[in-house]
Design a protein around this motif. Structure first.
Motif, PDB file in Angstrom:
ATOM      1  N   ALA A   1       0.833  -1.209   0.000  1.00 18.73           N
ATOM      2  CA  ALA A   1       0.000   0.000   0.000  1.00 18.73           C
ATOM      3  C   ALA A   1       0.867   1.259   0.000  1.00 18.73           C
ATOM      4  O   ALA A   1       0.585   2.224  -0.712  1.00 18.73           O
ATOM      5  N   CYS A   2       1.940   1.247   0.814  1.00 21.34           N
ATOM      6  CA  CYS A   2       2.834   2.413   0.876  1.00 21.34           C
ATOM      7  C   CYS A   2       3.629   2.565  -0.420  1.00 21.34           C
ATOM      8  O   CYS A   2       3.904   3.691  -0.863  1.00 21.34           O
ATOM      9  N   GLU A   3       4.001   1.456  -1.021  1.00 20.41           N
ATOM     10  CA  GLU A   3       4.874   1.453  -2.191  1.00 20.41           C
ATOM     11  C   GLU A   3       4.113   1.719  -3.486  1.00 20.41           C
ATOM     12  O   GLU A   3       4.569   2.488  -4.339  1.00 20.41           O
ATOM     13  N   LYS A   4       2.949   1.085  -3.633  1.00 23.24           N
ATOM     14  CA  LYS A   4       2.225   1.138  -4.907  1.00 23.24           C
ATOM     15  C   LYS A   4       1.078   2.151  -4.922  1.00 23.24           C
ATOM     16  O   LYS A   4       0.674   2.613  -5.980  1.00 23.24           O
ATOM     17  N   TRP A   5       0.544   2.475  -3.734  1.00 22.76           N
ATOM     18  CA  TRP A   5      -0.620   3.346  -3.655  1.00 22.76           C
ATOM     19  C   TRP A   5      -0.299   4.702  -3.039  1.00 22.76           C
ATOM     20  O   TRP A   5      -0.742   5.729  -3.538  1.00 22.76           O
TER      21      TRP A   5
ATOM     22  N   LEU B   1       6.033   0.212  12.039  1.00 23.98           N
ATOM     23  CA  LEU B   1       5.722  -0.836  11.066  1.00 23.98           C
ATOM     24  C   LEU B   1       6.325  -0.510   9.702  1.00 23.98           C
ATOM     25  O   LEU B   1       6.840  -1.404   9.013  1.00 23.98           O
ATOM     26  N   MET B   2       6.269   0.767   9.312  1.00 26.51           N
ATOM     27  CA  MET B   2       6.900   1.175   8.055  1.00 26.51           C
ATOM     28  C   MET B   2       8.402   0.920   8.115  1.00 26.51           C
ATOM     29  O   MET B   2       8.996   0.417   7.139  1.00 26.51           O
ATOM     30  N   CYS B   3       9.021   1.264   9.242  1.00 18.32           N
ATOM     31  CA  CYS B   3      10.466   1.039   9.391  1.00 18.32           C
ATOM     32  C   CYS B   3      10.796  -0.443   9.269  1.00 18.32           C
ATOM     33  O   CYS B   3      11.776  -0.821   8.621  1.00 18.32           O
ATOM     34  N   GLU B   4       9.990  -1.269   9.894  1.00 18.89           N
ATOM     35  CA  GLU B   4      10.220  -2.721   9.804  1.00 18.89           C
ATOM     36  C   GLU B   4      10.162  -3.186   8.363  1.00 18.89           C
ATOM     37  O   GLU B   4      11.008  -3.972   7.906  1.00 18.89           O
ATOM     38  N   ASN B   5       9.165  -2.708   7.619  1.00 17.41           N
ATOM     39  CA  ASN B   5       9.051  -3.107   6.210  1.00 17.41           C
ATOM     40  C   ASN B   5      10.198  -2.574   5.355  1.00 17.41           C
ATOM     41  O   ASN B   5      10.564  -3.189   4.347  1.00 17.41           O
ATOM     42  N   LEU B   6      10.768  -1.444   5.740  1.00 19.07           N
ATOM     43  CA  LEU B   6      11.876  -0.849   4.986  1.00 19.07           C
ATOM     44  C   LEU B   6      13.239  -1.404   5.408  1.00 19.07           C
ATOM     45  O   LEU B   6      14.263  -1.048   4.811  1.00 19.07           O
TER      46      LEU B   6
ATOM     47  N   ARG C   1     -13.309   3.920  10.243  1.00 18.29           N
ATOM     48  CA  ARG C   1     -12.001   3.558   9.685  1.00 18.29           C
ATOM     49  C   ARG C   1     -11.222   4.839   9.397  1.00 18.29           C
ATOM     50  O   ARG C   1     -11.789   5.847   8.983  1.00 18.29           O
ATOM     51  N   LEU C   2      -9.930   4.788   9.625  1.00 16.97           N
ATOM     52  CA  LEU C   2      -9.064   5.935   9.357  1.00 16.97           C
ATOM     53  C   LEU C   2      -8.438   5.806   7.980  1.00 16.97           C
ATOM     54  O   LEU C   2      -8.061   4.702   7.558  1.00 16.97           O
ATOM     55  N   PHE C   3      -8.320   6.929   7.298  1.00 18.22           N
ATOM     56  CA  PHE C   3      -7.648   6.976   6.009  1.00 18.22           C
ATOM     57  C   PHE C   3      -6.253   7.561   6.221  1.00 18.22           C
ATOM     58  O   PHE C   3      -6.092   8.564   6.918  1.00 18.22           O
ATOM     59  N   VAL C   4      -5.249   6.916   5.648  1.00 19.07           N
ATOM     60  CA  VAL C   4      -3.857   7.340   5.838  1.00 19.07           C
ATOM     61  C   VAL C   4      -3.230   7.608   4.476  1.00 19.07           C
ATOM     62  O   VAL C   4      -3.452   6.855   3.518  1.00 19.07           O
ATOM     63  N   ASN C   5      -2.456   8.690   4.391  1.00 25.74           N
ATOM     64  CA  ASN C   5      -1.651   8.888   3.184  1.00 25.74           C
ATOM     65  C   ASN C   5      -0.230   9.299   3.546  1.00 25.74           C
ATOM     66  O   ASN C   5       0.038   9.797   4.638  1.00 25.74           O
TER      67      ASN C   5
ATOM     68  N   GLY D   1      12.296   7.192  -2.097  1.00 28.74           N
ATOM     69  CA  GLY D   1      11.334   6.992  -3.179  1.00 28.74           C
ATOM     70  C   GLY D   1      10.606   5.666  -3.155  1.00 28.74           C
ATOM     71  O   GLY D   1       9.747   5.432  -4.013  1.00 28.74           O
ATOM     72  N   MET D   2      10.907   4.797  -2.187  1.00 28.19           N
ATOM     73  CA  MET D   2      10.199   3.516  -2.131  1.00 28.19           C
ATOM     74  C   MET D   2       8.727   3.718  -1.785  1.00 28.19           C
ATOM     75  O   MET D   2       7.847   3.061  -2.352  1.00 28.19           O
ATOM     76  N   TYR D   3       8.454   4.606  -0.833  1.00 29.60           N
ATOM     77  CA  TYR D   3       7.082   4.925  -0.462  1.00 29.60           C
ATOM     78  C   TYR D   3       6.698   6.252  -1.107  1.00 29.60           C
ATOM     79  O   TYR D   3       7.515   7.168  -1.178  1.00 29.60           O
TER      80      TYR D   3
END
Length: 302
Positions: free
Chosen positions: A26-30, A129-134, A212-216, A227-229
């Motif tokens: 979601a962070c990478e493609k959206w 969580l973002m840091c873990e994925n990165l 539900r919360l919307f995040v960008n 540039g990954m996210y």
């Protein structure tokens, strides 16, 4: 097109790996996604929305419709240099100014404070969580965002009022967000938010059901992730039927924070090709990632 929805209740069980993968995609493609089962008290959320709507009706509505913008819409037609919105902004961290804003009831101030206390914990959890994925240390984003007193957090509370000519004006013009992680509590009935997807078309973000919360993603996360996210352009369309509520909280770097790509996410640079060939000859049939990490060390003169 279905917007990615991240169920935080699945982060503690057998579905954690799949949920983390969905968040990364979601962070990478959206560059945007929904969060459900986020743990924030839904009573707080409902109460806050009700109080903001009441504040608009009593203190902001009349002033908005008597302002220059609605009159310009009647006289000039198409408006490209203003937004059809009624807003105020509150700072929470490193210090709060909410009790300095005239016209806000004590009940509304307390509702904002209680909601933000819980939301900041969610933002920090999301950053980890973002840091873990990165592949970064879990506190990397928070530390990168921190000045002497920690990250900066503020909220834009907005009503996008009912508009007689939505074809002539935007609720909010096209833009990306300058900061870090944006968490949006929005209207349950009135639409209007749109995000640009893959350089091709605008995606309608439906009203948020069940709180539900919307995040960008903001510009600073795109920079930090090399540039990954992605920070994605978005806008709010004016609507003829009803007012749209928007409570957008910005988890941002402090003003003095220096943001740059995380070194771990950079490619090797300033490396002599012959040095790389020497490394390549020893690691040709191994994974490329570790070879690039070794190349970074060579480029740094070690």
């Amino acid at each position: 097109m279905e917007i990615p929805a991240i169920d935080f209740s699945k982060l503690e069980g057998e579905e954690r790996s799949a949920t983390m993968s969905l968040l990364h995609q979601a962070c990478e493609k959206w560059g945007f996604f929904l969060i459900e089962n986020h743990g924030i008290d839904t009573y707080l959320m409902d109460n806050l929305k009700q109080l903001v709507n009441q504040h608009y009706e009593v203190n902001m509505k009349k002033r908005f419709y008597e302002s220059e913008l609605p009159m310009s819409l009647e006289k000039k037609g198409n408006i490209s240099n203003a937004d059809w919105e009624s807003t105020f902004f509150v700072w929470h961290r490193p210090s709060s100014n909410i009790y300095d804003i005239q016209g806000l009831s004590k009940e509304l101030c307390k509702a904002v404070d209680d909601y933000i206390d819980q939301l900041i914990k969610l933002a920090e959890n999301l950053s980890e969580l973002m840091c873990e994925n990165l592949g970064l240390e879990k506190s990397y984003i928070k530390e990168a965002f921190s000045g002497s007193k920690g990250p900066s957090v503020g909220t834009k509370l907005a009503i996008y009022p009912q508009c007689p000519r939505p074809d002539l004006v935007r609720g909010l013009r096209e833009h990306t967000d300058a900061g870090g992680i944006i968490l949006l509590l929005q209207d349950e009935k009135v639409p209007g938010l749109e995000f640009f997807k893959d350089g091709g078309h605008w995606v309608n973000i439906p009203p948020s059901k069940n709180n539900r919360l919307f995040v960008n993603i903001g510009d600073q996360i795109e920079i930090l992730s090399n540039g990954m996210y992605k920070s994605i352009q978005h806008r709010v369309m004016a609507e003829k039927d009803g007012n749209r509520l928007s409570i957008a909280t910005f988890y941002n770097p402090a003003g003095e924070a220096i943001i740059s790509p995380a070194p771990k996410l950079l490619y090797p640079c300033h490396l002599r090709f012959q040095d790389y060939l020497n490394l390549y000859s020893k690691t040709k049939f191994s994974e490329k990632g570790p070879r690039f990490e070794s190349a970074k060390t060579l480029a740094n003169g070690h």
